[in-house]
Write a protein that holds these residues in place. Structure first.
Motif, mmCIF file in Angstrom:
data_model
loop_
_atom_site.group_PDB
_atom_site.id
_atom_site.type_symbol
_atom_site.label_atom_id
_atom_site.label_comp_id
_atom_site.label_asym_id
_atom_site.label_seq_id
_atom_site.Cartn_x
_atom_site.Cartn_y
_atom_site.Cartn_z
ATOM 1 N N GLN A 97 5.324 -3.922 11.776
ATOM 2 C CA GLN A 97 5.259 -4.965 10.760
ATOM 3 C C GLN A 97 4.089 -4.348 9.552
ATOM 4 O OE1 GLN A 97 3.483 -9.082 11.597
ATOM 5 N NE2 GLN A 97 5.706 -9.460 11.756
ATOM 6 N N ASP A 98 3.017 -4.110 10.196
ATOM 7 C CA ASP A 98 1.804 -3.770 9.415
ATOM 8 C C ASP A 98 2.022 -2.766 8.469
ATOM 9 O OD1 ASP A 98 0.607 -5.889 10.385
ATOM 10 O OD2 ASP A 98 -0.770 -4.830 11.386
ATOM 11 N N THR A 99 2.778 -1.681 8.666
ATOM 12 C CA THR A 99 3.419 -0.546 8.000
ATOM 13 C C THR A 99 4.597 -0.421 7.022
ATOM 14 O OG1 THR A 99 3.951 0.623 9.853
ATOM 15 C CG2 THR A 99 1.729 0.962 9.348
ATOM 16 N N TYR A 100 5.188 -1.623 7.131
ATOM 17 C CA TYR A 100 6.639 -1.915 6.539
ATOM 18 C C TYR A 100 6.115 -2.738 5.222
ATOM 19 C CZ TYR A 100 11.263 -3.186 5.419
ATOM 20 O OH TYR A 100 12.317 -3.376 4.930
ATOM 21 N N TYR A 125 -6.763 3.400 7.384
ATOM 22 C CA TYR A 125 -5.851 2.503 6.830
ATOM 23 C C TYR A 125 -6.733 0.976 6.688
ATOM 24 C CZ TYR A 125 -5.362 0.595 11.700
ATOM 25 O OH TYR A 125 -5.346 0.064 12.836
ATOM 26 N N ARG A 126 -7.801 0.922 7.392
ATOM 27 C CA ARG A 126 -8.582 -0.367 7.170
ATOM 28 C C ARG A 126 -9.234 -0.284 5.944
ATOM 29 N NH1 ARG A 126 -8.425 -3.227 11.681
ATOM 30 N NH2 ARG A 126 -8.086 -2.082 13.909
ATOM 31 N N GLY A 128 -7.733 3.608 12.608
ATOM 32 C CA GLY A 128 -8.223 2.537 11.981
ATOM 33 C C GLY A 128 -9.855 2.624 12.013
ATOM 34 N N SER A 129 -10.272 3.665 12.377
ATOM 35 C CA SER A 129 -11.594 3.553 12.578
ATOM 36 C C SER A 129 -12.295 5.299 12.352
ATOM 37 C CB SER A 129 -12.277 3.342 14.082
ATOM 38 O OG SER A 129 -11.740 4.250 15.110
ATOM 39 N N GLU A 164 -8.584 2.086 3.251
ATOM 40 C CA GLU A 164 -7.753 3.097 2.244
ATOM 41 C C GLU A 164 -6.458 2.425 1.986
ATOM 42 O OE1 GLU A 164 -9.448 7.384 1.985
ATOM 43 O OE2 GLU A 164 -8.938 6.799 4.113
ATOM 44 N N ASP A 165 -5.704 2.606 1.096
ATOM 45 C CA ASP A 165 -4.423 2.248 0.757
ATOM 46 C C ASP A 165 -3.404 3.650 1.104
ATOM 47 O OD1 ASP A 165 -1.858 2.289 -0.366
ATOM 48 O OD2 ASP A 165 -2.330 0.712 -1.780
ATOM 49 N N PHE A 166 -2.879 3.550 2.350
ATOM 50 C CA PHE A 166 -2.455 4.686 2.787
ATOM 51 C C PHE A 166 -1.422 5.184 2.053
ATOM 52 C CE2 PHE A 166 0.323 1.618 5.314
ATOM 53 C CZ PHE A 166 1.588 2.200 5.095
ATOM 54 N N VAL A 167 -0.487 4.428 1.175
ATOM 55 C CA VAL A 167 0.436 4.978 0.216
ATOM 56 C C VAL A 167 -0.136 5.744 -0.733
ATOM 57 C CG1 VAL A 167 2.372 4.310 -1.067
ATOM 58 C CG2 VAL A 167 2.118 3.055 0.973
ATOM 59 N N GLU A 168 -1.149 4.930 -1.554
ATOM 60 C CA GLU A 168 -1.803 5.779 -2.482
ATOM 61 C C GLU A 168 -2.445 7.067 -2.003
ATOM 62 O OE1 GLU A 168 -1.852 5.202 -5.951
ATOM 63 O OE2 GLU A 168 -0.320 3.760 -5.143
ATOM 64 N N ARG A 169 -3.055 7.021 -1.037
ATOM 65 C CA ARG A 169 -3.444 8.153 -0.361
ATOM 66 C C ARG A 169 -2.605 9.577 0.157
ATOM 67 N NH1 ARG A 169 -6.536 11.050 -0.165
ATOM 68 N NH2 ARG A 169 -7.457 11.432 1.817
ATOM 69 N N VAL A 170 -1.387 9.092 0.287
ATOM 70 C CA VAL A 170 -0.316 10.015 0.614
ATOM 71 C C VAL A 170 0.028 10.730 -0.573
ATOM 72 C CG1 VAL A 170 2.031 10.291 1.600
ATOM 73 C CG2 VAL A 170 0.429 9.166 2.868
ATOM 74 N N ARG A 171 0.293 9.769 -1.469
ATOM 75 C CA ARG A 171 0.610 10.379 -2.882
ATOM 76 C C ARG A 171 -0.426 11.456 -3.467
ATOM 77 N NH1 ARG A 171 2.596 4.573 -5.260
ATOM 78 N NH2 ARG A 171 4.752 4.614 -4.666
ATOM 79 N N GLU A 172 -1.690 10.818 -3.234
ATOM 80 C CA GLU A 172 -2.599 12.125 -3.627
ATOM 81 C C GLU A 172 -2.687 13.399 -2.826
ATOM 82 O OE1 GLU A 172 -6.505 10.077 -3.290
ATOM 83 O OE2 GLU A 172 -6.067 8.274 -4.498
ATOM 84 N N ILE A 173 -2.527 13.259 -1.476
ATOM 85 C CA ILE A 173 -2.399 14.390 -0.816
ATOM 86 C C ILE A 173 -1.308 15.187 -0.960
ATOM 87 C CG2 ILE A 173 -2.191 15.320 1.718
ATOM 88 C CD1 ILE A 173 -3.866 12.635 2.465
#
Length: 325
Positions: free
Chosen positions: A219-222, A192-193, A173-174, A195-204
């Motif tokens: 809760q925050d990642t589901y 994650y603060r 987060g920092s 960037e959209d972690f789902v989109e970034r994982v798809r890019e990577i």
């Protein structure tokens, strides 16, 4: 009589009191130990808050991890003697200067590992071991995502997974935490603060996704974590630092690619003495060889456990934290 942190009613950090308690003498199969260091873990806050019920109710002392010296042993204990340096995970009650522990839960600390390191690595290190070596067998063909990469388990897991040859992606987060994680095995980091972690994982991953996602956030990642997986990938939900998942929909696993999901806990992986020795032994081995470096980044007096919990829950800590009696 010794000093201990006691919880008489569950709630916020204010419920922890610094009190005198009577320890007593060990019974058959038990050992009395004097703590030299105690590990701080997020699970401690779950028991303190009441999210996880204490097995014997209140009052209780929090804490599941510590290291120290054997003072006396009870009848039938053959593998320990007074003066041995030992470490353990569980049962509850580590926030005390001295305590009684079932002897079969204690492992002797090998030479080359100091007490502070041992106290701070047992729960987090053995958690990393079962996650990477048992829940999912990580290897050179594995692409994984690890949430809270700069946390205590995350920093250990990053080094270990990189050694195993995996492609290691993390979230934090920092920028400070991102740099810390990169120094501990993570090849790709996501803020994650911002960037959209789902989109970034798809890019990577070029759209392929990960073989396994390790998620201690909750809760925050589901359900985003599920969207980071390949078809038939594994979601490992092993914590809930942002709060519990209350609306888990089993049908999502089918909709998102016949996914697998598990909610493991370390205590099931080290339930037998044989499993405990094997798990701890592999952890000691990678630490002694320098494959995994355990860095104690914060240290508090045990009497200041309230502040330690405030900082932990406020995400002000990184890596490993210990309490000193």
């Amino acid at each position: 009589m010794v000093q201990a942190i006691c919880v008489h009613e569950t709630g916020g950090p204010d419920v922890m009191r610094w009190e005198r308690v009577d320890v007593g003498e060990p019974g058959p199969g038990e050992a009395r130990i004097r703590h030299t260091a105690i590990g701080l873990n997020f699970i401690d806050t779950y028991f303190r808050s009441g999210l996880y019920p204490a097995p014997n109710g209140t009052p209780f002392s929090p804490g599941n991890e510590g290291a120290g010296l054997v003072q006396t042993v009870g009848e039938g204990v053959k593998h320990l003697k007074p003066g041995d340096r030992v470490a353990y995970v569980g049962p509850l009650g580590a926030y005390a200067q001295e305590r009684i522990v079932p002897a079969d839960r204690l492992v002797v600390i090998p030479e080359g590992i100091d007490d502070r390191t041992a106290a701070g690595m047992m729960l987090k290190g053995m958690t990393a071991q079962y996650l990477l070596r048992q829940t999912f067998r990580v290897g050179s063909q594995t692409t994984l995502l690890f949430h809270a990469a700069a946390g205590g388990v995350g920093l250990i897991a990053g080094q270990w997974a990189a050694h195993l040859g995996a492609t290691v992606i993390g979230t934090a987060g920092s920028e400070e935490k991102i740099e810390l994680a990169k120094a501990h095995g993570y090849q790709q980091m996501i803020n994650y603060r911002t960037e959209d972690f789902v989109e970034r994982v798809r890019e990577i991953t070029g759209g392929k996704g990960c073989d396994v996602v390790y998620d201690s956030v909750g809760q925050d990642t589901y359900p985003g974590s599920l969207d980071c997986l390949k078809p038939r990938g594994l979601w490992v939900s092993f914590g809930q630092s942002s709060g519990p998942i209350t609306d888990f929909n089993l049908a999502l696993l089918a909709q998102k690619g016949s996914l697998f999901a598990t909610r493991p806990t370390l205590f099931n992986y080290i339930a037998t003495r044989e499993d405990l020795e094997a798990t701890a032994g592999e952890l000691f081995d990678v630490v002694q060889k320098g494959i995994v470096k355990i860095e104690v980044n914060q240290e508090y007096r045990l009497a200041d456990a309230k502040q330690a919990h405030l900082d932990l829950e406020g995400r002000k800590t990184t890596g490993t934290t210990v309490l000193i009696p």
